[in-house]
Design a protein around this motif. Structure first.
Motif, PDB file in Angstrom:
ATOM      1  N   ASP A 225       0.818  -1.216   0.000  1.00 35.28           N
ATOM      2  CA  ASP A 225       0.000   0.000   0.000  1.00 35.28           C
ATOM      3  C   ASP A 225       0.853   1.268   0.000  1.00 35.28           C
ATOM      4  O   ASP A 225       0.339   2.364   0.225  1.00 35.28           O
ATOM      5  CB  ASP A 225      -0.929   0.006   1.214  1.00 35.28           C
ATOM      6  CG  ASP A 225      -0.156   0.010   2.543  1.00 35.28           C
ATOM      7  OD1 ASP A 225       1.078  -0.221   2.530  1.00 35.28           O
ATOM      8  OD2 ASP A 225      -0.784   0.243   3.596  1.00 35.28           O
ATOM      9  N   TRP A 226       2.147   1.117  -0.280  1.00 31.94           N
ATOM     10  CA  TRP A 226       3.065   2.250  -0.131  1.00 31.94           C
ATOM     11  C   TRP A 226       2.685   3.427  -1.014  1.00 31.94           C
ATOM     12  O   TRP A 226       2.744   4.576  -0.580  1.00 31.94           O
ATOM     13  CB  TRP A 226       4.495   1.803  -0.453  1.00 31.94           C
ATOM     14  CG  TRP A 226       5.512   2.877  -0.210  1.00 31.94           C
ATOM     15  CD1 TRP A 226       6.110   3.190   0.967  1.00 31.94           C
ATOM     16  CD2 TRP A 226       6.026   3.798  -1.180  1.00 31.94           C
ATOM     17  NE1 TRP A 226       6.975   4.246   0.804  1.00 31.94           N
ATOM     18  CE2 TRP A 226       6.943   4.642  -0.501  1.00 31.94           C
ATOM     19  CE3 TRP A 226       5.812   3.981  -2.536  1.00 31.94           C
ATOM     20  CZ2 TRP A 226       7.635   5.645  -1.157  1.00 31.94           C
ATOM     21  CZ3 TRP A 226       6.504   4.989  -3.181  1.00 31.94           C
ATOM     22  CH2 TRP A 226       7.404   5.812  -2.493  1.00 31.94           C
ATOM     23  N   THR A 228      -0.178   4.393  -2.000  1.00 28.43           N
ATOM     24  CA  THR A 228      -1.350   5.073  -1.445  1.00 28.43           C
ATOM     25  C   THR A 228      -0.994   5.874  -0.207  1.00 28.43           C
ATOM     26  O   THR A 228      -1.369   7.046  -0.064  1.00 28.43           O
ATOM     27  CB  THR A 228      -2.444   4.044  -1.097  1.00 28.43           C
ATOM     28  OG1 THR A 228      -2.781   3.318  -2.282  1.00 28.43           O
ATOM     29  CG2 THR A 228      -3.669   4.738  -0.539  1.00 28.43           C
ATOM     30  N   THR A 229      -0.243   5.258   0.706  1.00 27.13           N
ATOM     31  CA  THR A 229       0.067   5.914   1.970  1.00 27.13           C
ATOM     32  C   THR A 229       1.027   7.084   1.808  1.00 27.13           C
ATOM     33  O   THR A 229       1.084   7.947   2.682  1.00 27.13           O
ATOM     34  CB  THR A 229       0.657   4.906   2.975  1.00 27.13           C
ATOM     35  OG1 THR A 229       1.844   4.320   2.415  1.00 27.13           O
ATOM     36  CG2 THR A 229      -0.338   3.807   3.286  1.00 27.13           C
TER      37      THR A 229
END
Length: 370
Positions: A225-226, A228-229
């Motif tokens: 999810d990098w 997105t975060t």
């Protein structure tokens, strides 16, 4: 006896070519609508794969277009400290020459009879000796070869294994026509590979034969999810470049200038994944896999070479056991599992090195052992 190859990548095309050389015809089904439907990526370091090109009768043509100078290398730390520079002499052997992926694919495609590749055929499913495509067409087969890459759909016919995230997320960029548009950056990168490692991050810039420099900015030990975060929105390329430079705070501005110089239409996310090291499956006389479909590895220089060898080894086995697909597939898979298992373990070790906090120093020791 009908051989259907799904995927016109390196492994599938090498297989089709070696079969053709041995008087065996096959059909390659490719989801792309045409040869030039999408970008094919950057440079490939072809070393062990040269054996496959020799068996395909293409080695001389390959060496004529491969780039000896692509073996050049520069290794730096984020503050701009140059740790290593290797410039390839003009008479150096072509041990690991670089070639544009597009050029190698063109070489393979042009070596096949007209009509061997059926464009616009995305694999949907296969059953009872019939392969079905998303366009509604179908074709019978006696042997189905999945050469459909990392996210292979043919793979499910043999194993439940799926790629797992590697803990590395990369952003791909490029500077077209760099010698004209940014001659200072062109001189800095040089003729081959330019690598910067530090703080769990890396920037790799690679000179391509078409005058472009491709750039990969990687972030290690990061999750799926990098993107997105970290608030990277790929619908806004200038914002992506600004965010990347921000994430490389403290790096020398000459290095991050490569990011700023990239053009808008070349910015793309690249989450990286691998299949389990040493993956095998029970042999099936009607289905097998080549390339990333069989052994997706970290991108450290082995994948394309293994794919080419897969195609050559399977092609030779099919020629040696004409009409006995079971024997040919079993012979190929035995060799492939052993060869690619070693390559996958070596690639995993190199990936572990790249993900370490002191990657630049460890790489220096790797290239210049005491």
């Amino acid at each position: 006896m009908t051989i259907a190859i799904v995927g016109a990548g390196m492994g599938g095309l090498a297989l089709a070519r070696v079969l053709h050389v041995n008087g065996i015809e096959a059909v390659v089904y490719e989801r792309d609508a045409a040869r030039g439907a999408r970008r094919q990526g950057g440079m490939l370091d072809i070393h062990s794969g040269q054996r496959a090109l020799r068996e395909a009768g293409l080695l001389e043509r390959f060496l004529a277009i491969a780039r000896r100078e692509g073996q050049d290398m520069r290794l730096l730390e984020p503050d701009g400290t140059l740790l290593l520079q290797e410039d390839t002499p003009e008479d150096a052997p072509m041990a690991r020459p670089e070639i544009d992926r597009t050029d190698l694919r063109t070489l393979l495609l042009d070596s096949l009879p007209e009509g061997t590749v059926r464009w616009g055929h995305a694999f949907d499913h296969a059953e009872d000796g019939v392969v079905h495509f998303a366009n509604g067409s179908s074709a019978r087969y006696d042997l189905l070869v999945g050469a459909d890459g990392a996210n292979s759909r043919v793979r499910s016919l043999l194993t439940d294994a799926r790629p797992a995230h590697l803990g590395q997320n990369a952003v791909e960029l490029a500077i077209p026509d760099i010698d004209r548009t940014h001659p200072d950056l062109a001189a800095m990168v040089g003729r081959g590979n330019y690598w910067v490692f530090g703080d769990g991050k890396s920037l790799a810039a690679q000179r391509n034969g078409d005058g472009c420099v491709r750039i990969g900015v990687s972030f290690y030990n990061t999750g799926e999810d990098w993107f997105t975060t970290n608030g990277i929105r790929f619908d806004d390329p200038p914002a992506v470049r600004a965010r990347l430079i921000e994430l490389l705070a403290g790096w020398h501005p000459r290095i991050t200038a490569l990011i700023a110089a990239a053009s808008d239409d070349t910015v793309a996310p690249r989450p990286l994944a691998t299949l389990p090291v040493g993956l095998t499956w029970p042999s099936n006389p009607t289905v097998t896999l080549v390339g990333d479909a069989a052994h997706l590895m970290p991108p450290v220089g082995e994948g394309a070479n293994m794919a080419l060898l897969d195609g050559a080894v399977l092609g030779a086995a099919l020629a040696a056991h004409r009409g006995d697909f079971g024997a040919a597939v079993a012979e190929y898979e035995k060799e492939m599992f052993e060869r690619t298992g070693k390559a996958a373990r070596m690639s995993a070790d190199m990936q572990e090195l790249l993900m370490s906090p002191d990657a630049s120093r460890r790489l220096l020791e790797f290239f210049q052992p005491s």
